[in-house]
Design an enzyme around this catalytic site. Structure first.
Site, PDB file in Angstrom:
ATOM      1  N   ASP A 187      -3.714   7.516   4.637  1.00 28.08           N
ATOM      2  CA  ASP A 187      -3.254   6.150   4.914  1.00 28.08           C
ATOM      3  C   ASP A 187      -3.896   5.640   6.206  1.00 28.08           C
ATOM      4  O   ASP A 187      -4.316   6.434   7.054  1.00 28.08           O
ATOM      5  CB  ASP A 187      -1.728   6.150   5.037  1.00 28.08           C
ATOM      6  CG  ASP A 187      -1.138   4.756   5.020  1.00 28.08           C
ATOM      7  OD1 ASP A 187      -1.860   3.787   4.690  1.00 28.08           O
ATOM      8  OD2 ASP A 187       0.062   4.622   5.333  1.00 28.08           O
ATOM      9  N   GLU A 188      -3.961   4.318   6.372  1.00 26.01           N
ATOM     10  CA  GLU A 188      -4.476   3.662   7.591  1.00 26.01           C
ATOM     11  C   GLU A 188      -5.844   4.236   7.980  1.00 26.01           C
ATOM     12  O   GLU A 188      -6.109   4.548   9.142  1.00 26.01           O
ATOM     13  CB  GLU A 188      -3.488   3.834   8.760  1.00 26.01           C
ATOM     14  CG  GLU A 188      -2.097   3.278   8.494  1.00 26.01           C
ATOM     15  CD  GLU A 188      -2.030   1.762   8.516  1.00 26.01           C
ATOM     16  OE1 GLU A 188      -3.097   1.119   8.591  1.00 26.01           O
ATOM     17  OE2 GLU A 188      -0.916   1.227   8.449  1.00 26.01           O
ATOM     18  N   LYS A 239       0.813  -1.217   0.000  1.00 28.23           N
ATOM     19  CA  LYS A 239       0.000   0.000   0.000  1.00 28.23           C
ATOM     20  C   LYS A 239       0.851   1.274   0.000  1.00 28.23           C
ATOM     21  O   LYS A 239       0.456   2.274  -0.596  1.00 28.23           O
ATOM     22  CB  LYS A 239      -0.947   0.010   1.198  1.00 28.23           C
ATOM     23  CG  LYS A 239      -0.303   0.175   2.547  1.00 28.23           C
ATOM     24  CD  LYS A 239      -1.341   0.238   3.644  1.00 28.23           C
ATOM     25  CE  LYS A 239      -0.720   0.332   5.012  1.00 28.23           C
ATOM     26  NZ  LYS A 239       0.080   1.545   5.220  1.00 28.23           N
ATOM     27  N   THR A 240       2.014   1.248   0.671  1.00 25.07           N
ATOM     28  CA  THR A 240       2.862   2.447   0.686  1.00 25.07           C
ATOM     29  C   THR A 240       3.344   2.768  -0.721  1.00 25.07           C
ATOM     30  O   THR A 240       3.361   3.936  -1.141  1.00 25.07           O
ATOM     31  CB  THR A 240       4.055   2.254   1.630  1.00 25.07           C
ATOM     32  OG1 THR A 240       3.579   1.921   2.934  1.00 25.07           O
ATOM     33  CG2 THR A 240       4.894   3.517   1.714  1.00 25.07           C
ATOM     34  N   ARG A 271       1.936 -11.231  10.219  1.00 29.59           N
ATOM     35  CA  ARG A 271       3.275 -10.666  10.421  1.00 29.59           C
ATOM     36  C   ARG A 271       4.344 -11.641   9.936  1.00 29.59           C
ATOM     37  O   ARG A 271       5.481 -11.245   9.679  1.00 29.59           O
ATOM     38  CB  ARG A 271       3.544 -10.369  11.907  1.00 29.59           C
ATOM     39  CG  ARG A 271       2.658  -9.342  12.585  1.00 29.59           C
ATOM     40  CD  ARG A 271       2.509  -8.077  11.816  1.00 29.59           C
ATOM     41  NE  ARG A 271       1.311  -8.132  10.979  1.00 29.59           N
ATOM     42  CZ  ARG A 271       1.051  -7.290   9.991  1.00 29.59           C
ATOM     43  NH1 ARG A 271       1.905  -6.348   9.694  1.00 29.59           N
ATOM     44  NH2 ARG A 271      -0.055  -7.396   9.281  1.00 29.59           N
ATOM     45  N   GLN A 300      -7.852  -4.977   9.593  1.00 23.16           N
ATOM     46  CA  GLN A 300      -6.757  -4.645  10.506  1.00 23.16           C
ATOM     47  C   GLN A 300      -7.107  -3.471  11.426  1.00 23.16           C
ATOM     48  O   GLN A 300      -6.218  -2.791  11.937  1.00 23.16           O
ATOM     49  CB  GLN A 300      -5.483  -4.325   9.717  1.00 23.16           C
ATOM     50  CG  GLN A 300      -4.930  -5.512   8.940  1.00 23.16           C
ATOM     51  CD  GLN A 300      -3.562  -5.230   8.356  1.00 23.16           C
ATOM     52  OE1 GLN A 300      -2.549  -5.186   9.057  1.00 23.16           O
ATOM     53  NE2 GLN A 300      -3.517  -5.028   7.050  1.00 23.16           N
TER      54      GLN A 300
END
Length: 718
Positions: free
Chosen positions: A222-223, A35-36, A605, A253
């Site tokens: 973002d987020e 996503k970044t 993770r 998330q």
């Protein structure tokens, strides 16, 4: 970099998000889906293809670290440092601060307004308590701090809070009013005020709002699943009808509901900003397909999802190991052995992460690493014996051993608060120095000689009396009971229970875990009192510093801290009902779903190898519990799981073993009838190990077959 180079590194869905028309879009970005990269390439696309200037773009991140990373990547893409400096890239609070600095007059602030950090804010609240004569033992300072920040995050001034007959709301509203007035007088703003004040700035200044709505042609966030009420309102007002909004997030998330994040925000976007293009980034570049399939299977049990399935072109990978430990000590031993094995196979310690739901779990795991000489680092937190509440409890324990311990005396003389201020303490220090005595002896003498005012003397008397009471209650008690008496009798448990939210809950759990540590502690030297031996061990463990930043070390952290990180090898410890999902998740609507999202975050993770562990019996929070495996492990299809057992022979009911079992576990034989205080009557089917550390398999008439540790099971032979 030209446009073709910009797009060549993207997959189809990433390209769809980057090249979307200049309109509103929601990018559902799964874990490890890049996503970044998409955010950075989207900004580059807007500048190169849509011909927006850097001044027309606003990019919002959730941490300063993320903002710095975005700027660095943009610099590599665009290469124009001057242009980048004029782009608004930062956190919600950072951008709101920038806005208020530029428009301080319209915001009704002094030009040199000051920002209060959390400690500054708490000190101001303490002063207000003194002015209003509010009892901080009934209404802790941090409770008021949480109330004020929570109301600001919801966009509420004190004047907007409805009057209530509830004493809590009445007192908190009174404090909030006084706090607002104090901030106005001093020209100060706290972090929550930055967003609230800048939101009000736009609402109260139509021309200014129109200017920024016209200026920012593209807003990227973002987020987005972590936004709270005021952040969402801030964005909605700014975007208006002019800006093209790109929000990137993952409803799977969303794990910060306990601190105000509203998962419904990511659901509301499609209604409030319609029409909205939705793009799903589901290709994962981090984990094996086995890990992803397991994570998908778990999160599918949550309802009201926007829907997303992670997949990878990478390898299938190894099965997920599931280890059923006898107890928490066995769990820690297995984890240490697993870490050693990975390192022997060529991994570095820093490639290994140990994740857990509760901070209190770290105590046993830390001790195991220390004993095995495995370097470790607590990510984003403190070691168990360095935590504030543990240091306070240990100080009380030190005073039970030695009343002349001045450091311990000073640490807890006003903890929990009992009206003994700095002025009283300074007078007491000087008196002790003049007398050549400890502060405890000086306090007794000063009271007898009327050194203090009646109020200060009474407060000191209460503390000295408390120490006497605790000593009487601890007399001839075992270490576990001493610890229990101290954390309860000192008021520490009650004090932290009044703190709202996860912080207070974590402190209480840590104190309860200290009691557990004391109950299982065994002194190495019979000539040393067990209390002193434990205090020595705690001091040595606290002084055995974490690995230095440059040193290879296993990363230990809570699941919340792990979000956004990735590791080749991951262990998720404590996968048990009541621990994870947390026992409190059943008490509030939506909490169980958030716990499952937290499990999803933990599973994703891991890049190459994932290990799950649980303890069939766990001594935690001051008591022993027998828990079933977490539902989250049961939600993983069996084809992705490999159950691991200790490589020890299991005693079976043969005639030869029947003869020797009495030597292995005195008083216990296969086939013997026993009674358990919780599970009732049962029959011993198998025995592992020897002595008190033995493990018994028992078939209970009402509960079925269970494995129990002999030393904790409290069995009666029938």
């Amino acid at each position: 970099m030209d446009v073709s180079d910009l797009l060549n590194s993207l997959n189809d869905k990433q390209r769809e998000a980057v090249c979307a028309p200049l309109a509103n879009q929601l990018v559902l970005a799964g874990a490890g889906s890049g996503k970044t990269r998409v955010l950075v390439q989207r900004i580059a696309w807007l500048m190169k293809v849509e011909h927006l200037s850097s001044q027309q773009i606003l990019a919002v991140t959730f941490t300063n670290k993320a903002a710095a990373e975005m700027r660095e990547r943009l610099s590599q893409q665009i290469g124009d440092e001057h242009s980048l400096r004029s782009m608004w890239v930062g956190t919600f609070h950072g951008l709101a601060h920038r806005l208020l600095r530029q428009h301080w007059q319209q915001a009704k602030l002094p030009q040199n307004f000051q920002i209060l950090d959390s400690d500054d804010q708490l000190r101001l609240i303490k002063r207000i308590y003194q002015e209003l004569k509010i009892d901080d033992s009934r209404w802790p300072h941090r409770q008021a701090q949480g109330f004020i920040n929570g109301k600001k995050d919801d966009g509420l001034r004190a004047a907007y809070i409805q009057d209530s007959f509830d004493p809590y709301t009445q007192v908190m509203k009174q404090i909030y009013h006084a706090y607002e007035e104090a901030c106005e007088r001093s020209g100060s703003v706290d972090f929550a005020e930055l967003l609230l004040r800048s939101h009000e700035l736009w609402l109260n200044n139509a021309d200014l709002l129109a200017h920024y709505q016209c200026r920012f042609k593209a807003i990227l966030v973002d987020e987005f699943q972590d936004t709270n009420s005021i952040q969402y309102a801030w964005l909605r007002v700014l975007a208006g009808q002019e800006s093209a909004l790109t929000v990137v997030g993952d409803d799977d998330q969303s794990i910060y509901g306990w601190r105000g994040a509203k998962i419904e925000n990511i659901h509301k976007v499609q209604q409030d900003f319609a029409p909205v293009q939705v793009t799903r980034l589901e290709q994962n570049y981090r984990s094996t397909s086995t890990i992803l399939n397991a994570a998908n299977a778990v999160i599918e049990n949550n309802g009201d999802r926007l829907g997303k399935t992670l997949w990878t072109e990478g390898s299938e990978g190894e099965a997920i190991d599931l280890y059923a430990a006898f107890n928490e000590q066995d769990e820690a031993r297995y984890i240490v052995d697993q870490v050693h094995k990975w390192i022997e196979d060529g991994a570095t310690a820093s490639e290994i992460a140990l994740l857990y739901r509760s901070n209190a779990q770290s105590r046993v795991l830390e001790e195991a690493f220390i004993r095995a000489d495995v370097p470790y680092r607590i990510y984003g937190g403190q070691r168990f014996y360095e935590r504030l509440e543990i240091k306070n409890a240990l100080a009380y324990m030190r005073l039970m051993s030695n009343r002349n311990d001045d450091n311990a005396f000073e640490r807890v003389v006003n903890t929990p608060t009992r009206g003994i201020g700095n002025k009283t303490l300074e007078t007491l220090r000087l008196f002790a120095r003049d007398q050549g005595s400890s502060m405890f002896d000086a306090a007794q003498a000063a009271i007898a000689n009327n050194v203090f005012s009646a109020r200060a003397a009474n407060a000191l008397k209460l503390f000295l009396s408390l120490l006497d009471t605790l000593e009487e209650q601890c007399f001839e008690q075992n270490l576990g009971d001493i610890a229990s008496v101290i954390v309860e009798g000192s008021g520490l448990i009650d004090f932290h229970q009044q703190e709202k939210g996860e912080r207070g809950q974590a402190r209480v759990e840590n104190l309860q875990e200290l009691v557990s540590a004391c109950r299982v502690f065994e002194a190495d030297d019979d000539d040393v009192a067990v209390l002193d031996a434990f205090l020595d061990r705690a001091a040595l463990d606290a002084g055995d510093a974490q690995a230095d930043d440059y040193e290879e070390a296993v990363q230990m952290m809570t699941l919340h801290s792990a979000k956004g990180l990735e590791f080749p090898m991951v262990v998720l410890a404590g996968m048990e009902e009541g621990l994870f999902p947390h026992r409190m998740s059943a008490e509030e609507p939506g909490r169980l779903e958030e716990e499952r999202r937290l499990a999803y975050v933990g599973l994703t993770r891991a890049m190459q190898k994932l290990v799950l562990t649980y303890a069939e019996s766990r001594r935690m929070y001051g008591k022993e519990t027998v828990n079933s495996p977490s539902r989250f492990t049961r939600e993983i299809p069996a084809q992705y799981i490999k159950e691991v057992r200790m490589k020890k022979a299991i005693s079976r009911p043969t005639s030869f073993q029947q003869q020797s079992l009495s030597d292995t576990v005195p008083g216990m034989n296969l086939g013997q009838q026993v009674s358990h205080p919780v599970f009732g009557e049962g029959t011993i089917l198998a025995i592992e190990g020897q002595g008190a550390g033995a493990r018994l398999q028992i078939n209970f008439a009402s509960e079925g077959t269970k494995w129990l540790m002999l030393q904790y099971a409290k069995l009666d032979v029938l």
